[in-house]
Motif scaffolding. Structure first.
Motif, PDB file in Angstrom:
ATOM      1  N   GLN A   1     -11.980   7.343   0.172  1.00  0.00           N
ATOM      2  CA  GLN A   1     -11.434   6.619  -0.941  1.00  0.00           C
ATOM      3  C   GLN A   1     -10.251   7.221  -1.541  1.00  0.00           C
ATOM      4  O   GLN A   1     -10.065   8.246  -1.989  1.00  0.00           O
ATOM      5  N   VAL A   2      -9.293   6.478  -1.402  1.00  0.00           N
ATOM      6  CA  VAL A   2      -7.987   6.520  -1.771  1.00  0.00           C
ATOM      7  C   VAL A   2      -7.832   6.008  -3.329  1.00  0.00           C
ATOM      8  O   VAL A   2      -7.592   4.989  -3.627  1.00  0.00           O
ATOM      9  N   LEU A   3      -7.341   6.903  -4.223  1.00  0.00           N
ATOM     10  CA  LEU A   3      -6.902   6.393  -5.508  1.00  0.00           C
ATOM     11  C   LEU A   3      -5.443   6.499  -5.886  1.00  0.00           C
ATOM     12  O   LEU A   3      -5.001   7.691  -6.245  1.00  0.00           O
ATOM     13  N   PRO A   4      -4.695   5.724  -5.695  1.00  0.00           N
ATOM     14  CA  PRO A   4      -3.259   5.850  -5.816  1.00  0.00           C
ATOM     15  C   PRO A   4      -2.603   5.785  -7.274  1.00  0.00           C
ATOM     16  O   PRO A   4      -3.504   5.219  -8.057  1.00  0.00           O
ATOM     17  N   ALA A   5      -1.549   5.946  -7.764  1.00  0.00           N
ATOM     18  CA  ALA A   5      -0.949   5.749  -9.147  1.00  0.00           C
ATOM     19  C   ALA A   5      -0.556   4.242  -9.059  1.00  0.00           C
ATOM     20  O   ALA A   5      -0.197   3.885 -10.260  1.00  0.00           O
ATOM     21  N   HIS A   6      -0.384   3.557  -8.152  1.00  0.00           N
ATOM     22  CA  HIS A   6       0.080   1.994  -8.330  1.00  0.00           C
ATOM     23  C   HIS A   6      -0.780   1.209  -7.329  1.00  0.00           C
ATOM     24  O   HIS A   6      -1.149   1.672  -6.183  1.00  0.00           O
ATOM     25  N   LYS A   7      -0.758  -0.047  -7.603  1.00  0.00           N
ATOM     26  CA  LYS A   7      -1.725  -0.897  -6.850  1.00  0.00           C
ATOM     27  C   LYS A   7      -3.036  -0.713  -6.888  1.00  0.00           C
ATOM     28  O   LYS A   7      -3.571   0.028  -7.756  1.00  0.00           O
ATOM     29  N   LEU A   8      -3.820  -1.026  -5.913  1.00  0.00           N
ATOM     30  CA  LEU A   8      -5.571  -0.866  -5.951  1.00  0.00           C
ATOM     31  C   LEU A   8      -5.887   0.480  -5.188  1.00  0.00           C
ATOM     32  O   LEU A   8      -5.486   0.757  -4.101  1.00  0.00           O
ATOM     33  N   PRO A   9      -6.785   1.005  -5.689  1.00  0.00           N
ATOM     34  CA  PRO A   9      -7.701   1.989  -4.701  1.00  0.00           C
ATOM     35  C   PRO A   9      -8.233   1.306  -3.399  1.00  0.00           C
ATOM     36  O   PRO A   9      -8.509  -0.039  -3.381  1.00  0.00           O
ATOM     37  N   PHE A  10      -8.267   2.028  -2.469  1.00  0.00           N
ATOM     38  CA  PHE A  10      -8.375   1.544  -1.177  1.00  0.00           C
ATOM     39  C   PHE A  10      -8.984   2.339  -0.370  1.00  0.00           C
ATOM     40  O   PHE A  10      -8.897   3.668  -0.600  1.00  0.00           O
ATOM     41  N   THR A  11      -9.841   1.977   0.925  1.00  0.00           N
ATOM     42  CA  THR A  11      -9.957   2.806   1.974  1.00  0.00           C
ATOM     43  C   THR A  11      -9.207   2.318   3.196  1.00  0.00           C
ATOM     44  O   THR A  11      -8.425   1.164   3.311  1.00  0.00           O
ATOM     45  N   GLY A  12      -8.845   3.184   4.149  1.00  0.00           N
ATOM     46  CA  GLY A  12      -8.068   2.938   5.370  1.00  0.00           C
ATOM     47  C   GLY A  12      -6.767   4.074   5.257  1.00  0.00           C
ATOM     48  O   GLY A  12      -5.544   3.719   5.577  1.00  0.00           O
ATOM     49  N   LEU A  13      -7.138   5.092   5.157  1.00  0.00           N
ATOM     50  CA  LEU A  13      -5.888   6.085   4.864  1.00  0.00           C
ATOM     51  C   LEU A  13      -5.363   6.329   6.015  1.00  0.00           C
ATOM     52  O   LEU A  13      -4.014   6.318   5.906  1.00  0.00           O
ATOM     53  N   HIS A  14      -6.056   6.542   7.209  1.00  0.00           N
ATOM     54  CA  HIS A  14      -5.093   6.905   8.404  1.00  0.00           C
ATOM     55  C   HIS A  14      -4.220   5.702   8.776  1.00  0.00           C
ATOM     56  O   HIS A  14      -3.230   5.975   9.265  1.00  0.00           O
ATOM     57  N   GLN A  15      -4.667   4.251   8.658  1.00  0.00           N
ATOM     58  CA  GLN A  15      -3.910   3.244   8.654  1.00  0.00           C
ATOM     59  C   GLN A  15      -2.655   3.196   7.982  1.00  0.00           C
ATOM     60  O   GLN A  15      -1.534   3.010   8.440  1.00  0.00           O
ATOM     61  N   ARG A  16      -3.059   3.549   6.640  1.00  0.00           N
ATOM     62  CA  ARG A  16      -1.965   3.538   5.719  1.00  0.00           C
ATOM     63  C   ARG A  16      -0.825   4.828   5.903  1.00  0.00           C
ATOM     64  O   ARG A  16       0.480   4.362   5.952  1.00  0.00           O
ATOM     65  N   VAL A  17      -1.299   5.842   6.380  1.00  0.00           N
ATOM     66  CA  VAL A  17      -0.296   6.893   6.709  1.00  0.00           C
ATOM     67  C   VAL A  17       0.548   6.392   7.798  1.00  0.00           C
ATOM     68  O   VAL A  17       1.719   6.732   7.897  1.00  0.00           O
ATOM     69  N   ASN A  18      -0.217   5.880   9.032  1.00  0.00           N
ATOM     70  CA  ASN A  18       0.570   5.469  10.082  1.00  0.00           C
ATOM     71  C   ASN A  18       1.633   4.422   9.768  1.00  0.00           C
ATOM     72  O   ASN A  18       2.799   4.231  10.739  1.00  0.00           O
ATOM     73  N   GLU A  19       1.066   3.517   8.894  1.00  0.00           N
ATOM     74  CA  GLU A  19       2.012   2.329   8.490  1.00  0.00           C
ATOM     75  C   GLU A  19       3.388   3.013   7.825  1.00  0.00           C
ATOM     76  O   GLU A  19       4.536   2.605   8.019  1.00  0.00           O
ATOM     77  N   LEU A  20       3.042   4.057   6.940  1.00  0.00           N
ATOM     78  CA  LEU A  20       4.405   4.675   6.326  1.00  0.00           C
ATOM     79  C   LEU A  20       5.234   5.393   7.305  1.00  0.00           C
ATOM     80  O   LEU A  20       6.467   5.337   7.249  1.00  0.00           O
ATOM     81  N   LEU A  21       4.688   6.009   8.060  1.00  0.00           N
ATOM     82  CA  LEU A  21       5.534   6.747   9.067  1.00  0.00           C
ATOM     83  C   LEU A  21       6.136   5.589  10.035  1.00  0.00           C
ATOM     84  O   LEU A  21       7.429   5.982  10.238  1.00  0.00           O
ATOM     85  N   GLN A  22       5.506   4.539  10.430  1.00  0.00           N
ATOM     86  CA  GLN A  22       6.438   3.552  11.229  1.00  0.00           C
ATOM     87  C   GLN A  22       7.544   2.830  10.306  1.00  0.00           C
ATOM     88  O   GLN A  22       8.497   2.484  10.770  1.00  0.00           O
ATOM     89  N   HIS A  23       6.974   2.577   8.945  1.00  0.00           N
ATOM     90  CA  HIS A  23       7.869   1.959   8.086  1.00  0.00           C
ATOM     91  C   HIS A  23       9.223   2.764   8.044  1.00  0.00           C
ATOM     92  O   HIS A  23      10.665   2.057   8.190  1.00  0.00           O
ATOM     93  N   HIS A  24       9.084   4.075   7.819  1.00  0.00           N
ATOM     94  CA  HIS A  24      10.673   4.827   7.918  1.00  0.00           C
ATOM     95  C   HIS A  24      11.310   4.868   9.490  1.00  0.00           C
ATOM     96  O   HIS A  24      12.319   5.038   9.413  1.00  0.00           O
ATOM     97  N   GLN A  25      10.243   4.995  10.445  1.00  0.00           N
ATOM     98  CA  GLN A  25      11.085   4.881  11.708  1.00  0.00           C
ATOM     99  C   GLN A  25      11.940   3.736  11.788  1.00  0.00           C
ATOM    100  O   GLN A  25      12.750   3.689  12.351  1.00  0.00           O
ATOM    101  N   THR A  26      11.252   2.658  11.352  1.00  0.00           N
ATOM    102  CA  THR A  26      12.030   1.386  11.434  1.00  0.00           C
ATOM    103  C   THR A  26      13.354   1.211  10.701  1.00  0.00           C
ATOM    104  O   THR A  26      14.312   0.802  11.217  1.00  0.00           O
ATOM    105  N   PHE A  27      13.329   1.815   9.462  1.00  0.00           N
ATOM    106  CA  PHE A  27      14.548   2.030   8.708  1.00  0.00           C
ATOM    107  C   PHE A  27      15.453   2.813   9.575  1.00  0.00           C
ATOM    108  O   PHE A  27      16.584   2.380   9.556  1.00  0.00           O
ATOM    109  N   LEU A  28      15.007   3.917   9.881  1.00  0.00           N
ATOM    110  CA  LEU A  28      16.023   4.780  10.868  1.00  0.00           C
ATOM    111  C   LEU A  28      16.684   4.119  11.904  1.00  0.00           C
ATOM    112  O   LEU A  28      17.811   4.071  12.174  1.00  0.00           O
ATOM    113  N   ASP A  29      15.693   3.437  12.601  1.00  0.00           N
ATOM    114  CA  ASP A  29      16.193   2.634  13.694  1.00  0.00           C
ATOM    115  C   ASP A  29      17.257   1.773  13.354  1.00  0.00           C
ATOM    116  O   ASP A  29      18.412   1.380  14.202  1.00  0.00           O
ATOM    117  N   ASN A  30      17.125   0.899  12.395  1.00  0.00           N
ATOM    118  CA  ASN A  30      17.785  -0.109  12.011  1.00  0.00           C
ATOM    119  C   ASN A  30      19.228   0.377  11.366  1.00  0.00           C
ATOM    120  O   ASN A  30      20.279  -0.328  12.010  1.00  0.00           O
TER     121      ASN A  30
END
Length: 337
Positions: A245-274
């Protein structure tokens, strides 16, 4: 988004929502586009620990008073994840009201004390030079010179004493252990708290659903490599259970920690590539790179963070040897392949 919001009601203004047997969720308003912050009460021995405190405004204090009036036990400690005003703003008020200790990491405590104290007569030529280096025009720099802001206006006086929390340390409250996990990049030494007993992670701003935390390089340390710090401290959360259970400082508490970590890593890699592709066409200033990263119009408030975010990605590529950085005749950084 691949995360799943927890099936719990959104807290009403001045009210608590029970997340589990040990954690309660509340919300406070913010005067920004991101108009709220999630705060938490954690069951402690003899009362409740506060995790993050909201921005230092009278409206926030009124809501806290409503919360306090509803509690059956007192506040025992205040824990602040990091030094940003929406997290530490009311900490001094609560610490003084209940005469309880403030818990923070070393770097976050002293950075908060420094920023809230203001320049104390120091010249701001380096702040203005930073804006010029980032490619901002003379009008923007002049407006920044005349602006009389400062985080001290929205942060209650910070207590003169604190209890240090460090990575790997364990904080025991109400019979269960909370492991301290430090993330970097969004701020110098951001605290996250994880309890294996209830499979719950209090992630602060380090891991957010829907939105990404600002990873910026600011005038206080223009040669920082904040993005490298963020990307190096994010994968450690993949070691926690997938169903945390992930309780963040903004938006809604959620499950899916691994997916979110990988999305964040990919987000920044896309920024870097662009950015790498954009700077390969011709040399670019930091400001010229903003449309590559941000597709929406930027107001004055957002522009401040957007410049810092663009520079953090460009610095990452520069320190990684993928871009060169020079200064042109206008005193602006130029990034090129």
């Amino acid at each position: 988004m691949h995360v799943t919001p927890l099936d719990i009601p959104l807290p009403a203004s001045g009210q608590l929502t029970k997340v589990n047997e040990y954690v309660f969720w509340l919300r406070m308003p913010l005067p920004f586009a991101l108009d709220h912050i999630n705060l938490y009460l954690i069951k402690d021995d003899g009362g409740y620990a506060v995790l993050d405190t909201g921005i230092g405004m009278s409206s926030t204090q009124t809501l806290w008073e409503s919360i306090f009036a509803s509690l059956d036990k007192p506040i025992t400690k205040v824990i602040v994840t990091h030094m940003h005003p929406d997290h530490i703003g009311m900490a001094g008020y609560i610490v003084d009201k209940y005469q309880v200790p403030l818990y923070m990491s070393f770097a976050e405590y002293f950075m908060a004390r420094s920023l809230s104290a203001g320049p104390n007569g120091a010249s701001n030529w380096q702040d203005l030079n930073y804006l010029t280096l980032c490619g901002m025009d003379d009008e923007y720099v002049t407006q920044a010179k005349e602006k009389k802001g400062g985080v001290g206006k929205v942060v209650k006086p910070i207590p003169l004493q604190f209890e240090r929390l460090s990575h790997g340390q364990t904080l025991r409250m109400a019979g269960i252990d909370w492991q301290i996990i430090v993330g970097r990049g969004h701020s110098p030494e951001h605290l996250c708290l994880y309890s294996e007993a209830i499979n719950t992670l209090l992630s602060g701003d380090h891991i957010l659903p829907d939105i990404t935390p600002n990873i910026g390089v600011y005038s206080t340390e223009p040669n920082a490599n904040s993005l490298a710090l963020y990307l190096s401290t994010l994968p450690q959360f993949l070691n926690l259970p997938k169903n945390t259970q992930v309780l963040p400082a903004h938006k809604l508490p959620f499950t899916g920690l691994h997916q979110r970590v990988n999305e964040l890593l990919q987000h920044h890699q896309t920024f870097l590539d662009n950015l790498l592709a954009f700077c390969a066409t011709e040399p670019q200033t930091v400001k010229a790179c903003l449309p590559v990263l941000f597709k929406r119009p930027l107001n004055e408030h957002n522009m401040f963070f957007a410049i810092a975010e663009a520079l953090s990605h460009l610095n990452y590529l520069y320190f990684d040897g993928q871009l060169e950085r020079t200064v042109n005749q206008q005193g602006q950084w130029i990034f090129s392949r």
